[in-house]
Design a protein around this motif. Sequence first.
Motif, short mmCIF file in Angstrom:
data_model
loop_
_atom_site.label_atom_id
_atom_site.label_comp_id
_atom_site.label_asym_id
_atom_site.label_seq_id
_atom_site.Cartn_x
_atom_site.Cartn_y
_atom_site.Cartn_z
N THR A 100 0.83 -1.21 0.00
CA THR A 100 0.00 0.00 0.00
C THR A 100 0.86 1.25 0.00
OG1 THR A 100 -1.70 -1.23 1.22
CG2 THR A 100 -1.88 1.17 1.18
N ALA A 101 1.93 1.26 0.79
CA ALA A 101 2.83 2.42 0.82
C ALA A 101 3.50 2.64 -0.53
CB ALA A 101 3.88 2.23 1.91
N ALA A 102 3.92 1.56 -1.18
CA ALA A 102 4.56 1.69 -2.49
C ALA A 102 3.60 2.26 -3.51
CB ALA A 102 5.09 0.33 -2.94
N GLU A 103 2.34 1.82 -3.48
CA GLU A 103 1.35 2.35 -4.42
C GLU A 103 1.09 3.82 -4.15
OE1 GLU A 103 -1.33 2.18 -7.64
OE2 GLU A 103 0.13 0.68 -6.93
N ALA A 104 1.00 4.20 -2.88
CA ALA A 104 0.78 5.61 -2.53
C ALA A 104 1.94 6.47 -3.01
CB ALA A 104 0.60 5.75 -1.02
N TRP A 112 2.36 8.51 5.57
CA TRP A 112 2.58 8.36 7.00
C TRP A 112 2.41 6.87 7.25
CZ3 TRP A 112 3.44 12.09 10.90
CH2 TRP A 112 3.32 11.64 12.20
N LEU A 113 3.51 6.15 7.43
CA LEU A 113 3.46 4.70 7.51
C LEU A 113 3.53 4.27 8.98
CD1 LEU A 113 3.34 2.01 6.02
CD2 LEU A 113 5.83 2.11 5.77
N GLN A 114 2.53 3.51 9.41
CA GLN A 114 2.40 3.18 10.83
C GLN A 114 1.99 1.73 11.04
OE1 GLN A 114 0.54 5.98 13.80
NE2 GLN A 114 -1.08 4.44 13.73
N PRO A 115 2.94 0.85 11.35
CA PRO A 115 2.57 -0.54 11.66
C PRO A 115 1.86 -0.61 13.00
CG PRO A 115 4.91 -0.17 12.10
CD PRO A 115 4.39 1.09 11.46
N THR A 116 0.80 -1.42 13.07
CA THR A 116 0.04 -1.58 14.31
C THR A 116 -0.32 -3.06 14.45
OG1 THR A 116 -0.92 0.62 13.95
CG2 THR A 116 -1.92 -0.74 15.65
N LEU A 117 0.54 -3.77 15.13
CA LEU A 117 0.34 -5.20 15.37
C LEU A 117 -0.06 -5.39 16.83
CD1 LEU A 117 0.62 -8.07 14.10
CD2 LEU A 117 2.98 -8.08 14.96
N ALA A 136 10.14 1.51 4.68
CA ALA A 136 9.93 2.96 4.62
C ALA A 136 11.22 3.68 4.25
CB ALA A 136 9.40 3.46 5.96
N GLU A 137 12.34 3.23 4.80
CA GLU A 137 13.62 3.84 4.49
C GLU A 137 14.00 3.61 3.03
OE1 GLU A 137 17.34 5.79 4.85
OE2 GLU A 137 15.41 5.95 5.87
#
Length: 403
Positions: A100-104, A112-117, A136-137
Amino acid sequence: MANTQGITRGQFLTGALALGAAGALLPSGQATALPRPHAAPGRRPGLRRHGVVYTVGEGETPATAWNTRRMRADLRAIRDGLHADTVDVTGDGVDRLTATAAEAAELGLHIWLQPTLADLPERDILEHLAETGRFAERLRRQGASVDFSVGCEFWLFVPGIVPGATVLDRVQNILNGTFDPARMQRRLNAFTKKAAKLGRSVFHGNLSYAAAQDDEVDWGLFDVVGIDYYSYFPQRADYVRELQTYQRWGKPVTITEFGTCAYKGAEKTAGMGWNVVDYDKDPEEIKGHLVRSEHTQAAYVTDLLDVFESLNLYGAMAFEFVTPDAPHRAHDPRHDLDMASYAITKTIKDRPYDPSSPWHWEPKEAFRALAGRYARSCRPGPAPSPASHIPSVMISRSSPGPK
């Protein structure tokens, strides 16, 4: 079964994926870089980044689970229909988060990338964080505009800070007061420090964290202050006064969540608007005699946007784009679960009570109101009509699609 997504305003995640390989990357040279906050001298006053939260997750059924085709269509609607310049990609599953981040990034959106496990051992949560941060980096180095958040409200999602094996258990213990606040704070501080250190080791751009409003956080660990904001005040000055307290650190402030539900009085619930569903009923039922009001939701988010603009905050992300497991049933108010959703779109099922039914979303009044505001703020030149480019129906009627 309780709708665990609803318990945290759509963010409680059902189950956990085994960590997948984060293989999707932007083709070299195709990322559209947006200026970083410190690289915009002389910019006009106001909110810098206007966005929306986009949650990735397994969903309660295969029909509502994340899939590539739907995600791509949604992100284009976020850019071209909502006119947002930022998307908060959050949830669990490294493969879903990174794709999803790559497509955005391909679409030129700020990420704004935020993992929530949730509800897994600390080691697993930190591994999930690190894997997402490394991706992200890599995006950042390719020229994408990325901020990285190490997580959201750790006391809720990470076992061991508040008693309880699951998020639901911890919610109950918080509500009942069956926890030691001092012990909770010590454990929260320790985990936050550990997460920030790990985040710094894998990501070299702006680092942040999404805290609840009343959390005590050492913001010296981060570059951007992130707040999930759900206050209600009759007077605008009270919002300003409260929000200014988050500026005392002298760092950019981002509102990582804001919004309310679509019924009269929801704005006054201080972030507990979701708590109006009786999950013991089959199908789940709205408690009481609530009156649906998309206008309530739209007025609240635009009023808050005015406040955020006046304080020149770094960013604000409306919560949230879509909640597919809370369908709208227009002719059945008692079972209109969308009333208890914070989504700015409403989920419409072909077969309203069938969990496996195909579905689509349609924009709510809040979507249209934000689209008009975002269009004026995020796009140069004459602003398009608030309704321009908004699809009247977002189709996802066949199989869920490739994952």
